[in-house]
Scaffold this active site. Structure first.
Site, short mmCIF file in Angstrom:
data_model
loop_
_atom_site.label_atom_id
_atom_site.label_comp_id
_atom_site.label_asym_id
_atom_site.label_seq_id
_atom_site.Cartn_x
_atom_site.Cartn_y
_atom_site.Cartn_z
N ASP A 261 14.31 -4.44 -15.56
CA ASP A 261 15.31 -4.37 -16.63
C ASP A 261 16.10 -5.67 -16.67
OD1 ASP A 261 17.14 -3.73 -18.54
OD2 ASP A 261 18.17 -2.17 -17.38
N LYS A 268 21.15 -9.33 -19.14
CA LYS A 268 22.06 -9.18 -18.00
C LYS A 268 22.37 -10.56 -17.43
CE LYS A 268 20.36 -4.66 -16.39
NZ LYS A 268 21.57 -3.85 -16.59
N ARG A 342 17.74 5.33 -21.85
CA ARG A 342 17.89 6.53 -22.70
C ARG A 342 16.88 6.51 -23.85
NH1 ARG A 342 24.09 4.94 -23.66
NH2 ARG A 342 23.67 4.11 -21.59
N1 BES Z 1 19.32 0.00 -15.48
C1 BES Z 1 20.65 -0.09 -15.97
C2 BES Z 1 21.64 0.72 -15.13
C3 BES Z 1 21.85 0.24 -13.72
C4 BES Z 1 22.90 -0.61 -13.43
C5 BES Z 1 21.04 0.68 -12.70
C6 BES Z 1 23.09 -1.05 -12.14
C7 BES Z 1 21.23 0.26 -11.40
C8 BES Z 1 22.26 -0.60 -11.12
C9 BES Z 1 20.71 0.42 -17.41
O1 BES Z 1 19.57 0.24 -18.16
C10 BES Z 1 21.81 -0.33 -18.07
O2 BES Z 1 21.75 -1.54 -18.13
N2 BES Z 1 22.83 0.38 -18.55
C11 BES Z 1 23.94 -0.23 -19.16
C12 BES Z 1 24.30 0.61 -20.37
C13 BES Z 1 25.35 0.01 -21.26
C14 BES Z 1 24.78 -1.21 -21.96
C15 BES Z 1 25.79 1.03 -22.26
C16 BES Z 1 25.10 -0.22 -18.16
O3 BES Z 1 25.26 0.75 -17.44
O4 BES Z 1 25.81 -1.23 -18.11
ZN ZN Z 2 17.76 0.18 -17.06
ZN ZN Z 3 19.45 -1.69 -19.03
#
Ligand code: BES
Ligand code: ZN
Ligand code: ZN
Length: 489
Positions: A261, A268, A342
């Site tokens: 990801d 990120k 999601r």
């Molecule tokens: N894979 C991430 C969530 C994650 C963060 C897992 C840190 C493990 C460690 C997920 O896909 C994500 O990036 N979520 C975002 C959502 C936001 C953009 C609404 C998040 O949690 O920042």
């Molecule tokens: Zn993710």
């Molecule tokens: Zn993500």
């Protein structure tokens, strides 16, 4: 990964077990330690040399403490490992699993361990075996000089043999999940993950069918396709099935399988991307659990689904503002490409719903928000059904995996209303884990009990602790196996 140590039950007295280290336990009491049962018997055989040494070393038997003492000729073991268990009234199976995990890491240089510590807490043999097996795990595939555990045999003094066998099966499933998480994303592509699931199915005895990108498209999985479109590694949809011989009940598991990801165009930063090979931790838990379930053979039908993809930025990547159509026809406006889990789970949950299971449990490294709420060692549990919530809480407690029940506040649902589509994929920052869960809920049939496990924190350990080793933890494997067995008829 090298193989798991062999676990056997032996009938000798602890003092006559020939091994490199004999593990006994001690409780803390009044600022000092107390030896009881096997520990007391060994101390007696050694004319109190053991307790004298412990006292001289200031050993207080705090939970997880360990002191290694070389043993004299009057016991068959080379050394005695005394594990601190803390106060007697707090020492339960979970605490012993944790202490055993820490102990195993300190004993990896020895080849045969004798075990008597479980005799101090009734019914803890299973947990101690699991803790020892989980504590010896190492991921060494990419080390030119791997420091593997040398433990080959674990000899249990008088305990229930079938419980020990089960510990071996569940620990091996957890090792598999850890291996999958620890594997770099360059080699663990969606295709490779699917291949590993297939191979696991052949060995353990579950069916596994894999859809490629053409079949994914033909089946209307627009969320999975959309997330995958920026990557040169194509997506896969992994379908697994196990059915006990007279199964009348049917449940479904779903695991998030984002093999890397990057965030996509909503990229990120470097620090947050570092560990994103972990983003298939839900898939790893589901595949691991399926191997254990297929070997334990509960009388139930279990369907398991893993949407597998990378989330990458490129000229073909999905853009903020794009609209995707999911399995079943609902549409989503993608405003943040980093909220990709999601999007792919939506398709898988809609598809799982079509199979009409009694219950669906999904497992996903879904939100950074759950880590803000619960820290790195606990799993967030969301559910539309109180009975299922209770079952999962019980299963996780027995497994020694901390779960915390989180709310699905309906008042936050409107944050997901979109101007242009049925839903948008992000709401406000506040309550992000709940908002993500509310998004998933839209894709589950209303008459199906559903739970969502957010393992974003617990899927990876920053350092060794308890039964976990740094890296992938395999969290949720144990809980899922317990839960499925509990559901079986
Ligand atoms: N894979 C991430 C969530 C994650 C963060 C897992 C840190 C493990 C460690 C997920 O896909 C994500 O990036 N979520 C975002 C959502 C936001 C953009 C609404 C998040 O949690 O920042
Ligand atoms: Zn993710
Ligand atoms: Zn993500």
């Amino acid at each position: 990964m090298s193989g798991l140590p062999q676990v056997a039950v032996v009938t000798e007295e602890p003092s006559s077990i020939a091994c490199d280290a004999l593990i006994v336990g001690a409780f803390s009491e009044g600022g000092s330690f107390v030896l009881e049962g096997p520990g007391a018997a060994i101390d007696e055989a050694l004319s109190n040399d053991l307790s004298d040494y412990l006292r001289a070393s200031g050993f207080k038997a705090g939970a997880g403490d360990l002191l290694l003492v070389s043993a004299g000729d009057s016991v068959a073991a080379e050394a005695v490992a005394v594990v601190g268990l803390g106060p007697r009234d707090k020492a339960d199976a979970t605490l012993l699993r944790r202490a055993a995990g820490s102990a195993a890491r300190r004993l990896v240089e020895r080849s045969t361990l004798g075990v008597a510590v479980h005799q101090l807490v009734s019914g803890s043999g299973y947990a101690v075996a699991e803790g020892l097996l989980l504590g010896t795990y190492r991921f060494t595939g990419y080390k030119s000089e791997p420091k593997t555990s040398k433990i080959q045999h674990i000899l249990f003094t008088g305990d229930d043999g079938s419980a020990i066998d089960r510990a071996g099966i569940v620990a091996e499933a957890t090792w598999l999940a850890r291996d999958l998480v620890n594997e770099p994303a360059s080699t663990l592509t969606p295709e490779a993950l699917a291949q590993r699931a297939k191979e696991s199915g052949e060995v353990a005895g579950f069916e596994c069918t894999v859809w490629d990108e053409t079949e994914i498209e033909a089946n209307g999985f627009g969320g999975l396709l959309g997330v995958a479109q920026g990557s040169s590694n194509p997506p896969r949809f992994i379908q697994m099935r196990y059915a006990g011989s007279n199964a009348t009940k049917k449940i479904a598991l779903v695991g998030k399988g984002v093999t890397f990801d990057s965030g996509g165009l909503s990229l990120k930063d470097a620090a947050n991307m570092e560990t994103m090979k972990t983003d298939m931790g839900g898939a790893a838990a589901v595949i691991g659990a399926m191997t254990a379930i297929a070997r334990l053979k509960p009388n139930i039908e279990v369907l398991a689904y893993v949407p597998a993809t990378e989330n990458m930025p490129s000229g073909t990547a999905i853009r903020p503002g794009d609209v995707l159509e999911h399995r079943g026809g609902k549409t989503t406006e993608v405003l943040n490409t980093d909220a990709e889990g999601r999007l792919i789970l939506a398709d898988a949950l809609a598809y799982a719903t079509e199979q009409e299971p009694e219950a669906i449990v999904d497992v996903a490294t879904l939100t950074g928000s759950i880590m803000v709420a619960l820290g790195k060692k606990a799993t967030g549990l969301f559910s539309n059904d109180d009975a299922l919530t209770g079952e999962l809480q019980q299963a996780s407690e027995a497994a020694g995996e901390p779960f915390w029940h989180m709310p699905l506040y309906d008042a936050y649902r409107k944050e997901l209303d979109s101007e242009v589509a049925d839903l948008k994929n992000v709401g406000s920052r506040w309550g992000g884990a709940t908002i993500a869960a509310l998004f998933l809920r839209e894709f589950v049939g209303e008459d199906i009990a559903w739970a969502h496990l957010d393992i974003a924190g617990a899927a990876r350990a920053e350092s060794d602790y308890d039964e976990n080793t740094k890296g992938g933890t395999g969290v949720a494997v144990r809980t899922l196996v317990n839960w499925v067995e509990g559901r079986a008829g």
